[in-house]
Scaffold this motif. Sequence first.
Motif, PDB file in Angstrom:
ATOM      1  N   PRO A  87      45.033  43.719  54.697  1.00 15.08           N
ATOM      2  CA  PRO A  87      46.410  43.339  53.736  1.00 15.08           C
ATOM      3  C   PRO A  87      47.704  43.680  54.329  1.00 15.08           C
ATOM      4  O   PRO A  87      47.924  44.693  54.937  1.00 15.08           O
ATOM      5  CB  PRO A  87      46.125  44.370  52.553  1.00 15.08           C
ATOM      6  CG  PRO A  87      45.326  45.499  53.236  1.00 15.08           C
ATOM      7  CD  PRO A  87      44.490  44.830  54.090  1.00 15.08           C
ATOM      8  N   MET A  88      48.546  42.491  54.278  1.00 18.54           N
ATOM      9  CA  MET A  88      49.626  42.756  55.114  1.00 18.54           C
ATOM     10  C   MET A  88      50.877  43.693  54.382  1.00 18.54           C
ATOM     11  O   MET A  88      51.607  44.287  54.958  1.00 18.54           O
ATOM     12  CB  MET A  88      50.393  41.386  55.096  1.00 18.54           C
ATOM     13  CG  MET A  88      49.771  40.368  56.095  1.00 18.54           C
ATOM     14  SD  MET A  88      50.803  39.036  56.408  1.00 18.54           S
ATOM     15  CE  MET A  88      51.895  39.937  57.659  1.00 18.54           C
ATOM     16  N   HIS A  89      50.491  44.092  53.111  1.00 19.55           N
ATOM     17  CA  HIS A  89      51.214  44.959  52.257  1.00 19.55           C
ATOM     18  C   HIS A  89      51.521  46.573  52.931  1.00 19.55           C
ATOM     19  O   HIS A  89      52.024  47.236  52.350  1.00 19.55           O
ATOM     20  CB  HIS A  89      51.198  44.839  50.811  1.00 19.55           C
ATOM     21  CG  HIS A  89      49.968  45.219  50.526  1.00 19.55           C
ATOM     22  ND1 HIS A  89      49.287  46.468  50.305  1.00 19.55           N
ATOM     23  CD2 HIS A  89      48.986  44.299  49.955  1.00 19.55           C
ATOM     24  CE1 HIS A  89      48.033  46.435  49.972  1.00 19.55           C
ATOM     25  NE2 HIS A  89      47.619  45.129  49.678  1.00 19.55           N
ATOM     26  N   ILE A  90      50.390  46.597  53.452  1.00 18.96           N
ATOM     27  CA  ILE A  90      50.174  47.983  54.088  1.00 18.96           C
ATOM     28  C   ILE A  90      51.062  48.338  55.355  1.00 18.96           C
ATOM     29  O   ILE A  90      51.104  49.484  55.759  1.00 18.96           O
ATOM     30  CB  ILE A  90      48.798  48.500  54.439  1.00 18.96           C
ATOM     31  CG1 ILE A  90      48.024  47.850  55.664  1.00 18.96           C
ATOM     32  CG2 ILE A  90      47.909  48.265  53.241  1.00 18.96           C
ATOM     33  CD1 ILE A  90      46.682  48.268  55.901  1.00 18.96           C
ATOM     34  N   LEU A  91      51.759  47.244  55.993  1.00 18.90           N
ATOM     35  CA  LEU A  91      52.238  47.341  57.387  1.00 18.90           C
ATOM     36  C   LEU A  91      53.669  47.653  57.013  1.00 18.90           C
ATOM     37  O   LEU A  91      54.411  47.220  56.118  1.00 18.90           O
ATOM     38  CB  LEU A  91      52.118  45.930  58.200  1.00 18.90           C
ATOM     39  CG  LEU A  91      50.601  45.457  58.331  1.00 18.90           C
ATOM     40  CD1 LEU A  91      50.545  44.170  59.036  1.00 18.90           C
ATOM     41  CD2 LEU A  91      49.845  46.379  59.294  1.00 18.90           C
ATOM     42  N   LEU A 136      48.003  43.043  65.938  1.00 23.94           N
ATOM     43  CA  LEU A 136      48.523  42.450  64.370  1.00 23.94           C
ATOM     44  C   LEU A 136      49.634  41.778  64.538  1.00 23.94           C
ATOM     45  O   LEU A 136      50.175  41.280  63.570  1.00 23.94           O
ATOM     46  CB  LEU A 136      48.338  43.688  63.478  1.00 23.94           C
ATOM     47  CG  LEU A 136      47.132  44.471  63.197  1.00 23.94           C
ATOM     48  CD1 LEU A 136      47.308  45.786  62.447  1.00 23.94           C
ATOM     49  CD2 LEU A 136      46.084  43.399  62.409  1.00 23.94           C
ATOM     50  N   PHE A 137      50.227  41.706  65.745  1.00 24.56           N
ATOM     51  CA  PHE A 137      51.685  41.066  65.921  1.00 24.56           C
ATOM     52  C   PHE A 137      51.696  39.679  66.567  1.00 24.56           C
ATOM     53  O   PHE A 137      50.848  39.583  67.598  1.00 24.56           O
ATOM     54  CB  PHE A 137      52.413  42.256  66.536  1.00 24.56           C
ATOM     55  CG  PHE A 137      54.049  41.700  66.882  1.00 24.56           C
ATOM     56  CD1 PHE A 137      54.705  42.320  65.982  1.00 24.56           C
ATOM     57  CD2 PHE A 137      54.481  41.153  67.935  1.00 24.56           C
ATOM     58  CE1 PHE A 137      56.067  41.955  65.976  1.00 24.56           C
ATOM     59  CE2 PHE A 137      55.612  40.928  68.212  1.00 24.56           C
ATOM     60  CZ  PHE A 137      56.512  41.491  67.179  1.00 24.56           C
ATOM     61  N   ASP A 138      52.494  38.716  66.208  1.00 27.18           N
ATOM     62  CA  ASP A 138      52.745  37.433  66.988  1.00 27.18           C
ATOM     63  C   ASP A 138      53.938  37.699  67.701  1.00 27.18           C
ATOM     64  O   ASP A 138      55.182  37.628  67.092  1.00 27.18           O
ATOM     65  CB  ASP A 138      52.887  36.521  65.871  1.00 27.18           C
ATOM     66  CG  ASP A 138      52.745  34.956  66.458  1.00 27.18           C
ATOM     67  OD1 ASP A 138      52.894  34.883  67.699  1.00 27.18           O
ATOM     68  OD2 ASP A 138      52.465  34.025  65.752  1.00 27.18           O
ATOM     69  N   PRO A 139      53.919  37.822  68.935  1.00 25.83           N
ATOM     70  CA  PRO A 139      54.988  37.884  69.750  1.00 25.83           C
ATOM     71  C   PRO A 139      55.941  36.819  69.773  1.00 25.83           C
ATOM     72  O   PRO A 139      57.322  36.716  70.370  1.00 25.83           O
ATOM     73  CB  PRO A 139      54.591  38.227  71.119  1.00 25.83           C
ATOM     74  CG  PRO A 139      53.181  37.718  71.362  1.00 25.83           C
ATOM     75  CD  PRO A 139      52.717  37.711  69.823  1.00 25.83           C
ATOM     76  N   CYS A 151      45.747  38.818  60.187  1.00 30.72           N
ATOM     77  CA  CYS A 151      45.643  39.725  58.935  1.00 30.72           C
ATOM     78  C   CYS A 151      44.684  39.195  58.005  1.00 30.72           C
ATOM     79  O   CYS A 151      43.692  39.658  57.540  1.00 30.72           O
ATOM     80  CB  CYS A 151      46.881  40.319  58.317  1.00 30.72           C
ATOM     81  SG  CYS A 151      47.609  41.404  59.262  1.00 30.72           S
ATOM     82  N   MET A 152      44.965  37.791  57.879  1.00 34.19           N
ATOM     83  CA  MET A 152      44.012  37.043  56.860  1.00 34.19           C
ATOM     84  C   MET A 152      42.512  36.886  57.519  1.00 34.19           C
ATOM     85  O   MET A 152      41.689  36.997  56.740  1.00 34.19           O
ATOM     86  CB  MET A 152      44.728  35.640  56.725  1.00 34.19           C
ATOM     87  CG  MET A 152      43.932  34.805  55.643  1.00 34.19           C
ATOM     88  SD  MET A 152      44.604  33.236  55.450  1.00 34.19           S
ATOM     89  CE  MET A 152      46.294  33.571  54.948  1.00 34.19           C
TER      90      MET A 152
END
Length: 340
Positions: free
Chosen positions: A222-226, A203-206, A216-217
């Motif tokens: 939903p990114m607000h849960i991260l 879920l991460f862009d290094p 996520c899209m």
Amino acid sequence: MSEKYIASLDVGTTTVRCLIYNSKSQILANASDKVRSVGCCEIDEEEIFQQCVYVIRRAIEISGLTASDISCLGIATQRNTFITWDKDTGKPFHHLMTWKDMRAASYVRDWNKSYVMMFIRSASRLLYSVTGSLRHLAVSLLQFKNTHVCMRLKWMLDNNKELKKRASMKKVSFGTLDTWLVWKLTNARCYATDFSNASSTALFDPYVLSWSSSICMLLGIPMHILPPIFDTCDDYGYCDEKFFGYKLPIRSLVGDQQASMFGQCCFEKGNMKCTMGLGTFVDVKMGGQPMVSNQELFPIVGWKIKDEVVYLMEGYSSDTCQPISWLQSCGQLMSELLIG
């Protein structure tokens, strides 16, 4: 007391362990407990938290010290094991879903073969040919895996109605195991993960060192849960005094394989380590820039300490322990040859 001590908590797939070190890196105490799985490769979130509290208390007791003698606590955890909970009540929506869980296997297979991913890979290859950007090359080679958090989190959002409902209301917190433990130890005062744990989730862009809005899209997460992402060595607050009789500072979170790299002093580019436990993990230090492999190896963050960011390339086999256990059950291996 002039001597300085640190506590190291290692939460693996099979064992929870706490060690107390002095300033000469000598081990003064070692306390451990076995991790018990429930359901489909799940871990009871409250039980493992209580085990962590127990082994820390026990290690301090064995060392002959008190919690106030400990300068700080560092936590290394199995990666890609996650949980979600309600922001208002703190109640989890499910047990910890471990990296061994296979319930999202059909999602992984279908998405990797989907026309959407074919288009994304083709478009990324075209962009790479035009721009030469390694970020586009990495996306062109992207393959989701069962161990990644992203597909299992999508599966959980699709199959847990209450979780999906509360997520739509922005009332959900997500965390890998490190996040859950810090949140619990600080009595909900700190909600965070570190770069090493975040980078293992897919879920991460290094390349930009942040959660990937594109992934996520694409998956409808939903990114607000991260959680916020902190440095590997950072201020993660203090353990609530009720646990150890002292506000023990938490100063590091790190994924277990990255912790192994650091512990083996793999500080030079090209240094490699191989860890054999429940799975086998081979990591190579790539330096300060993320690299790309045509063997489906995606760059991960080894650690980030202030301005220093170290990248690794990792390959793994998740089932090393299975054939060894099978041979043992057949009487082909002596149990004393096995490492717990």
